[in-house]
Design a protein around this motif. Structure first.
Motif, short mmCIF file in Angstrom:
data_model
loop_
_atom_site.label_atom_id
_atom_site.label_comp_id
_atom_site.label_asym_id
_atom_site.label_seq_id
_atom_site.Cartn_x
_atom_site.Cartn_y
_atom_site.Cartn_z
N ASN A 42 0.88 -1.49 -0.23
CA ASN A 42 -0.54 -0.49 0.16
C ASN A 42 0.95 1.32 -0.03
O ASN A 42 1.79 1.43 0.94
N ARG A 46 -0.26 4.18 3.56
CA ARG A 46 -1.51 4.56 4.10
C ARG A 46 -2.50 3.55 5.22
O ARG A 46 -3.81 3.78 6.16
N PRO A 48 -5.29 1.75 4.16
CA PRO A 48 -6.60 2.40 3.79
C PRO A 48 -8.40 1.32 3.90
O PRO A 48 -8.78 1.80 3.02
N LEU A 97 -13.21 0.66 2.25
CA LEU A 97 -11.66 1.30 1.32
C LEU A 97 -11.71 2.67 2.14
O LEU A 97 -13.06 3.71 2.49
N ASP A 100 -10.30 8.68 -0.53
CA ASP A 100 -9.81 10.21 -0.68
C ASP A 100 -10.01 11.03 -1.86
O ASP A 100 -10.17 9.83 -3.79
N LYS A 105 -4.68 9.12 -5.46
CA LYS A 105 -4.51 8.47 -3.75
C LYS A 105 -5.42 7.70 -4.03
O LYS A 105 -5.13 6.32 -3.97
N TRP A 106 -7.11 7.97 -4.68
CA TRP A 106 -7.76 6.87 -4.48
C TRP A 106 -8.03 5.45 -5.16
O TRP A 106 -8.23 4.54 -4.96
N ASP A 109 -5.41 3.03 -2.94
CA ASP A 109 -5.93 3.08 -2.11
C ASP A 109 -6.72 1.81 -2.63
O ASP A 109 -6.37 1.15 -1.62
#
Length: 185
Positions: A42, A46, A48, A97, A100, A105-106, A109
């Motif tokens: 990851n 993070r 997530p 999840l 973000d 970033k989404w 993640d």
């Protein structure tokens, strides 16, 4: 062993299981498997993800929340059978999840959470458990999300139905990578 590693054999032997024995899956085993799964790659560490588990009598809460997402006609037609199936599955694990708003970033993640789910499936298979990873319409239903404890800003990446396999389906063929690979160089 035809030159393949244990990991390769585990990956190729894993099956999606939809029919489970009635045996309870110990919560300690599920935690052990999740503690393996969280080693998924990851970005920026993070981590997530978050998890919600429904077992025992709580399976009826999960089943009812899911069936309520049907239209009244489908609820009448399919509800009793679906409710009975979901109440019989030994464990339902919701994998969430932390969203973000930044697209890169989404994407990173989401990929990490998907890797975590695959890690979980492989670790579970190694321990004799079957899993089916569901991404059905109910994951987006506000009533379902509220009932199961999904928070604003969380995406349900999957609902994992988990148990000891009653029936293991046969392998389905895969397209060889050679047919899908484009090489430059």
């Amino acid at each position: 062993m035809n030159g393949e590693t244990q990991v390769a054999n585990l990956i190729k032997s894993r099956r999606t299981v939809r029919l489970f024995k009635d045996d309870v899956v110990p919560e300690a085993l599920l935690l052990e498997l999740l503690n393996v799964a969280v080693w998924a790659p990851n970005h920026e560490h993070r981590q997530p993800w978050r998890f919600i588990l429904f077992q025992g009598v709580a399976r009826s809460i999960f089943a009812e929340a899911m069936v309520r997402t049907y239209s009244s006609e489908d609820r009448e037609k399919y509800g009793p059978k679906k409710r009975a199936y979901l109440e019989a599955v030994p464990a339902h694990l919701i994998v969430l999840l932390k969203e973000d708003p930044r697209q890169k970033k989404w994407d990173e993640d989401y990929a990490a959470v998907c890797s975590l789910i695959q890690n979980f499936q492989l670790a579970a298979w190694e321990r004799g458990l079957g899993v089916v990873w569901k991404t059905n319409h109910y994951n987006y239903d506000p009533g379902f999300r509220e009932t199961v404890g999904a928070q604003p800003g969380e995406k349900i990446v999957g609902v994992l139905h988990i148990g000891y396999p009653d029936i293991v389906p046969p392998a389905r063929p895969r397209i060889p990578a050679e047919e899908l690979l484009t090489v430059f160089g």
